[in-house]
Design an enzyme around this catalytic site. Structure first.
Site, short mmCIF file in Angstrom:
data_model
loop_
_atom_site.label_atom_id
_atom_site.label_comp_id
_atom_site.label_asym_id
_atom_site.label_seq_id
_atom_site.Cartn_x
_atom_site.Cartn_y
_atom_site.Cartn_z
N CYS A 1 38.58 36.39 41.55
CA CYS A 1 37.75 36.63 41.18
C CYS A 1 38.00 37.54 39.46
CB CYS A 1 36.17 37.79 41.25
SG CYS A 1 35.18 37.98 40.60
N CYS B 1 31.67 32.31 35.22
CA CYS B 1 32.94 32.41 36.79
C CYS B 1 33.85 33.04 35.91
CB CYS B 1 32.19 31.23 37.66
SG CYS B 1 33.72 31.26 38.67
N1 LIG Z 1 33.05 32.71 44.57
C1 LIG Z 1 34.60 32.01 43.48
C2 LIG Z 1 35.04 33.90 43.42
C3 LIG Z 1 34.33 34.43 42.70
C4 LIG Z 1 34.51 33.67 41.58
C5 LIG Z 1 33.44 34.50 40.37
N2 LIG Z 1 32.87 35.45 39.88
C6 LIG Z 1 35.47 33.92 39.36
O1 LIG Z 1 33.72 35.17 37.84
O2 LIG Z 1 36.30 34.42 38.94
C7 LIG Z 1 35.16 31.79 45.39
O3 LIG Z 1 34.91 32.15 46.28
O4 LIG Z 1 35.59 30.53 45.22
#
Ligand SMILES: N[C@H](CCC[C@H](N)C(=O)O)C(=O)O
Length: 259
Positions: free
Chosen positions: A73, A196
């Site tokens: 993340c 994200c």
């Molecule tokens: N939901 C994503 C992980 C968190 C990614 C996101 N919150 C970031 O800031 O990179 C997954 O399961 O691939």
């Protein structure tokens, strides 16, 4: 169990942060899902445990709102650095372990700059791309992100046969070459998030890879705020490297919850 937590967000992508250096938080998926629930719990896109690491400043464990441990993340990685500084574990620079390897980070006056893993594999199908920036990302270029029904269109791609059981995060990306706007449907949240970090990184690299921008330092406008991606391209090895994600990492409140 009474849990002491800290709430953080990175451009609106929000997290429950827990100091687990004593490794006493054996949380089940159900407990994490409850804690992340927007009505019955604290509410968050994910939950992050900060643990001790033998050779580095700390270790990061990331769990999506569905309660399951997941891949890297980016926004959470920036928030855990600010959290580590708040706990007095680190000062301006640090290096920590995460599921996708080591990350260096630097505290900025207005946030955190986080080094991301190199990217040397990008799959291209017309105006759709797939790349892994620590988490898997589908990139679809569109003319106007404001017109996309992200929760409907994102879920279709996320759950399509294209990505099997593991699925992928889905990013709708618009760029004029000088900056990027994106909206992301996040795997494991199963909804659009306000930002994200690994998605922002993927959108910047994909825009450069498709010659939609020549910039190697580019602003990315997410729904919850602006981030910046800096990177280098190695033509001989066909890889992106020296990739840095910069942006806000805000402490919101500290509290306890029975779980
Ligand atoms: N939901 C994503 C992980 C968190 C990614 C996101 N919150 C970031 O800031 O990179 C997954 O399961 O691939």
């Amino acid at each position: 169990m009474k849990i002491h937590f800290y709430k953080y967000h990175g451009a609106g992508n929000d997290f429950i942060m827990i100091d687990d250096r004593n490794q006493t938080h054996q949380l089940t998926s159900e407990q994490i899902s409850f804690l992340c629930h927007r009505r019955f719990g604290v509410g968050a896109d994910g939950l992050i445990l900060l643990q001790n690491a033998e050779q580095y400043d700390f270790k990061m464990l990331y769990f999506n709102a569905d309660g399951k441990e997941s891949t890297m993340c980016g926004n959470g990685g920036r928030c855990i650095v600010a959290f580590a500084q708040q706990l007095g574990i680190v000062s301006k620079q640090c290096q920590f372990e995460a599921i996708d390897g080591l990350h260096k980070a630097t505290m900025l006056t207005d946030g955190v700059k986080l080094e991301m893993q190199n990217v040397n594999a990008i799959v291209v199908n017309d105006n759709q791309l797939f790349l892994d920036t620590g988490s898997p990302h589908h990139i679809l270029f569109v003319d106007d992100v404001s017109l996309v029904d992200v929760n409907v269109e994102g879920a279709k791609i996320r759950n399509s046969a294209l990505y099997g059981k593991a699925g992928s995060n889905v990013n709708f990306v618009e760029t004029d070459g000088n900056s990027i706007a994106l909206r992301t449907y996040e795997r494991g949240v199963e909804a659009e998030t306000l930002a994200c970090g690994t998605g922002v990184t993927a959108a910047a690299l994909a825009s450069h890879h498709q010659a939609k921008t020549k910039l190697t330092s580019i602003e990315v406008k997410a729904q919850g705020g602006n981030l910046k991606v800096d990177f280098k391209w190695d033509e001989s090895q066909k890889k992106y490297y020296d990739i840095w994600l910069s942006g806000p990492a805000k402490f919101v409140f500290e509290a306890y919850i029975q779980c």
